[in-house]
Design a protein around this motif. Structure first.
Motif, PDB file in Angstrom:
ATOM      1  N   ALA A 149      -6.255   6.127  10.458  1.00  0.00           N
ATOM      2  CA  ALA A 149      -6.844   6.948  11.521  1.00  0.00           C
ATOM      3  C   ALA A 149      -5.791   7.580  12.415  1.00  0.00           C
ATOM      4  O   ALA A 149      -5.924   8.744  12.828  1.00  0.00           O
ATOM      5  CB  ALA A 149      -7.803   6.097  12.359  1.00  0.00           C
ATOM      6  N   GLU A 150      -4.730   6.834  12.727  1.00  0.00           N
ATOM      7  CA  GLU A 150      -3.751   7.296  13.710  1.00  0.00           C
ATOM      8  C   GLU A 150      -2.546   8.008  13.092  1.00  0.00           C
ATOM      9  O   GLU A 150      -1.950   8.887  13.729  1.00  0.00           O
ATOM     10  CB  GLU A 150      -3.258   6.111  14.540  1.00  0.00           C
ATOM     11  CG  GLU A 150      -4.340   5.422  15.342  1.00  0.00           C
ATOM     12  CD  GLU A 150      -4.940   6.327  16.408  1.00  0.00           C
ATOM     13  OE1 GLU A 150      -4.192   7.175  16.955  1.00  0.00           O
ATOM     14  OE2 GLU A 150      -6.145   6.192  16.679  1.00  0.00           O
ATOM     15  N   LEU A 151      -2.187   7.633  11.871  1.00  0.00           N
ATOM     16  CA  LEU A 151      -0.962   8.169  11.274  1.00  0.00           C
ATOM     17  C   LEU A 151      -1.211   8.985  10.016  1.00  0.00           C
ATOM     18  O   LEU A 151      -0.489   9.945   9.750  1.00  0.00           O
ATOM     19  CB  LEU A 151       0.012   7.024  10.954  1.00  0.00           C
ATOM     20  CG  LEU A 151       0.428   6.141  12.135  1.00  0.00           C
ATOM     21  CD1 LEU A 151       1.314   4.994  11.647  1.00  0.00           C
ATOM     22  CD2 LEU A 151       1.153   6.960  13.203  1.00  0.00           C
ATOM     23  N   GLY A 152      -2.196   8.565   9.214  1.00  0.00           N
ATOM     24  CA  GLY A 152      -2.483   9.302   7.997  1.00  0.00           C
ATOM     25  C   GLY A 152      -2.383   8.430   6.758  1.00  0.00           C
ATOM     26  O   GLY A 152      -2.195   7.213   6.851  1.00  0.00           O
ATOM     27  N   PRO A 153      -2.508   9.042   5.576  1.00  0.00           N
ATOM     28  CA  PRO A 153      -2.466   8.286   4.321  1.00  0.00           C
ATOM     29  C   PRO A 153      -1.131   7.576   4.135  1.00  0.00           C
ATOM     30  O   PRO A 153      -0.078   8.088   4.521  1.00  0.00           O
ATOM     31  CB  PRO A 153      -2.664   9.365   3.250  1.00  0.00           C
ATOM     32  CG  PRO A 153      -3.288  10.513   3.968  1.00  0.00           C
ATOM     33  CD  PRO A 153      -2.749  10.476   5.361  1.00  0.00           C
ATOM     34  N   VAL A 154      -1.183   6.399   3.541  1.00  0.00           N
ATOM     35  CA  VAL A 154       0.021   5.612   3.286  1.00  0.00           C
ATOM     36  C   VAL A 154       0.646   6.049   1.971  1.00  0.00           C
ATOM     37  O   VAL A 154       0.004   5.995   0.916  1.00  0.00           O
ATOM     38  CB  VAL A 154      -0.319   4.103   3.237  1.00  0.00           C
ATOM     39  CG1 VAL A 154       0.892   3.286   2.809  1.00  0.00           C
ATOM     40  CG2 VAL A 154      -0.826   3.642   4.595  1.00  0.00           C
ATOM     41  N   ARG A 155       1.889   6.467   2.039  1.00  0.00           N
ATOM     42  CA  ARG A 155       2.598   6.835   0.815  1.00  0.00           C
ATOM     43  C   ARG A 155       3.269   5.625   0.183  1.00  0.00           C
ATOM     44  O   ARG A 155       3.360   5.511  -1.034  1.00  0.00           O
ATOM     45  CB  ARG A 155       3.660   7.899   1.100  1.00  0.00           C
ATOM     46  CG  ARG A 155       4.496   8.273  -0.125  1.00  0.00           C
ATOM     47  CD  ARG A 155       5.458   9.402   0.134  1.00  0.00           C
ATOM     48  NE  ARG A 155       4.727  10.644   0.375  1.00  0.00           N
ATOM     49  CZ  ARG A 155       5.330  11.813   0.640  1.00  0.00           C
ATOM     50  NH1 ARG A 155       6.657  11.871   0.707  1.00  0.00           N
ATOM     51  NH2 ARG A 155       4.624  12.898   0.836  1.00  0.00           N
ATOM     52  N   LEU A 156       3.726   4.675   1.019  1.00  0.00           N
ATOM     53  CA  LEU A 156       4.431   3.499   0.509  1.00  0.00           C
ATOM     54  C   LEU A 156       3.966   2.266   1.263  1.00  0.00           C
ATOM     55  O   LEU A 156       4.019   2.221   2.497  1.00  0.00           O
ATOM     56  CB  LEU A 156       5.942   3.668   0.678  1.00  0.00           C
ATOM     57  CG  LEU A 156       6.811   2.442   0.369  1.00  0.00           C
ATOM     58  CD1 LEU A 156       6.698   2.061  -1.111  1.00  0.00           C
ATOM     59  CD2 LEU A 156       8.265   2.695   0.744  1.00  0.00           C
ATOM     60  N   LEU A 157       3.529   1.263   0.515  1.00  0.00           N
ATOM     61  CA  LEU A 157       3.167  -0.037   1.080  1.00  0.00           C
ATOM     62  C   LEU A 157       4.095  -1.076   0.478  1.00  0.00           C
ATOM     63  O   LEU A 157       4.198  -1.195  -0.743  1.00  0.00           O
ATOM     64  CB  LEU A 157       1.710  -0.371   0.743  1.00  0.00           C
ATOM     65  CG  LEU A 157       1.223  -1.775   1.109  1.00  0.00           C
ATOM     66  CD1 LEU A 157       1.254  -1.992   2.620  1.00  0.00           C
ATOM     67  CD2 LEU A 157      -0.191  -2.001   0.565  1.00  0.00           C
TER      68      LEU A 157
END
Length: 286
Positions: A83-91
């Protein structure tokens, strides 16, 4: 061959257990070398604040206090990041603990905590983040921190070794499952060798039984750490191999690949782990 910048440059990264050790090294590398916005997730909120505040440009590091054993709290983290930063590219699922001592001497609470952090902490991260990563457009990446311990057996560290064998097995199955659903998510297992951290000094010991044996093993592992590479060196190697699409990522190829080969040979030959005779058996034979 793709470069780290081409594969990971920019975007959002979430690294659990990034308040120290390899996780901290990865956070610095991702933010400062690859320009990613890094969520520094750690059970130690002060450590998360410290690391996040040191990641180059303002706003490049975002601290988040979280206990990976708490599935609801990890799910909250995943929702907040999206919600605050966007889609996760790397976990990067990195949080982990060590434990010294004979299995039968290990306190139940410490055993359960190790299992909760090392194994269930990977599960909670996968369950919270992966559905959105699968649904999102564009390629994303999941790195799961196993260990050289996931391909060896070590006396007096059975809890840690057991947990990392489980983590490697989980990651291998997860890689297959991602293939089955055809998702554009790259899954990799990271098998570090000796990397500078506080994992051995902060590890659990035993309160009863052979306390000395547990502490001797701790000292032996601390001596190994005198020859360890730095978290920065580990991060560079990890991300280079990740960019190249490796599944088994190793920080010290000579050390870790030999351990993998020795393990394969042992299993193929149906040989018991060495030393195969305990001190009890030796005493009984006299």
């Amino acid at each position: 061959m793709a470069t780290q910048q081409e594969v990971f440059g920019g975007g959002i990264a979430v690294v659990t257990g990034s308040g120290s050790g390899i996780g901290e090294g990865l956070a610095h590398h991702l933010a400062e070398r690859l320009g990613m916005t890094v969520v520094v997730a750690d059970i130690d909120g002060a450590a998360a604040e410290r690391v996040a505040g040191a990641l180059g440009a303002p706003g490049r590091g975002v601290p988040y206090q979280v206990d990976v054993r708490d599935a609801d709290r990890v799910a909250e983290l995943a929702r907040w990041v999206r919600a605050e930063l966007g889609p996760v590219r790397l976990l990067v699922l990195n949080a982990g603990l060590e434990q010294f001592g004979y299995v039968w001497d290990t306190p139940v609470a410490q055993w359960e905590r190790l299992v909760d952090v090392n194994i269930n902490g990977v599960f909670t991260g996968v369950r919270a983040f992966l559905p959105s990563m699968i649904a999102d457009e564009g390629r994303s990446h999941l790195l799961v921190m196993a260990s050289i311990g996931s391909v060896v057996s070590v006396p007096l560290q059975a809890g840690y070794v057991m947990s990392k064998h489980a983590v490697l097995g989980l990651t291998e199955c997860l890689h297959q499952e991602i293939g089955l659903v055809g998702a554009d998510v790259s899954v990799a297992a990271v098998l570090p060798g000796a990397v500078e951290s506080n994992i051995f000094s902060s590890a659990g010991g035993v309160e009863e039984g052979d306390v000395d044996a547990a502490e001797r093993q701790r000292r032996a592992m601390l001596a190994v750490h005198e020859r360890a590479i730095t978290p920065a060196e580990a991060a560079e190697t990890i991300m280079q191999q990740a960019a190249q699409g490796e599944f088994y990522i190793v920080t010290q190829p000579e050390m870790v690949l030999k351990a993998m080969a020795d393990r394969a040979t042992q299993l193929a030959g149906r040989r018991p782990p060495a030393p195969f005779r305990s001190r009890f058996a030796a005493n009984a034979s006299r």
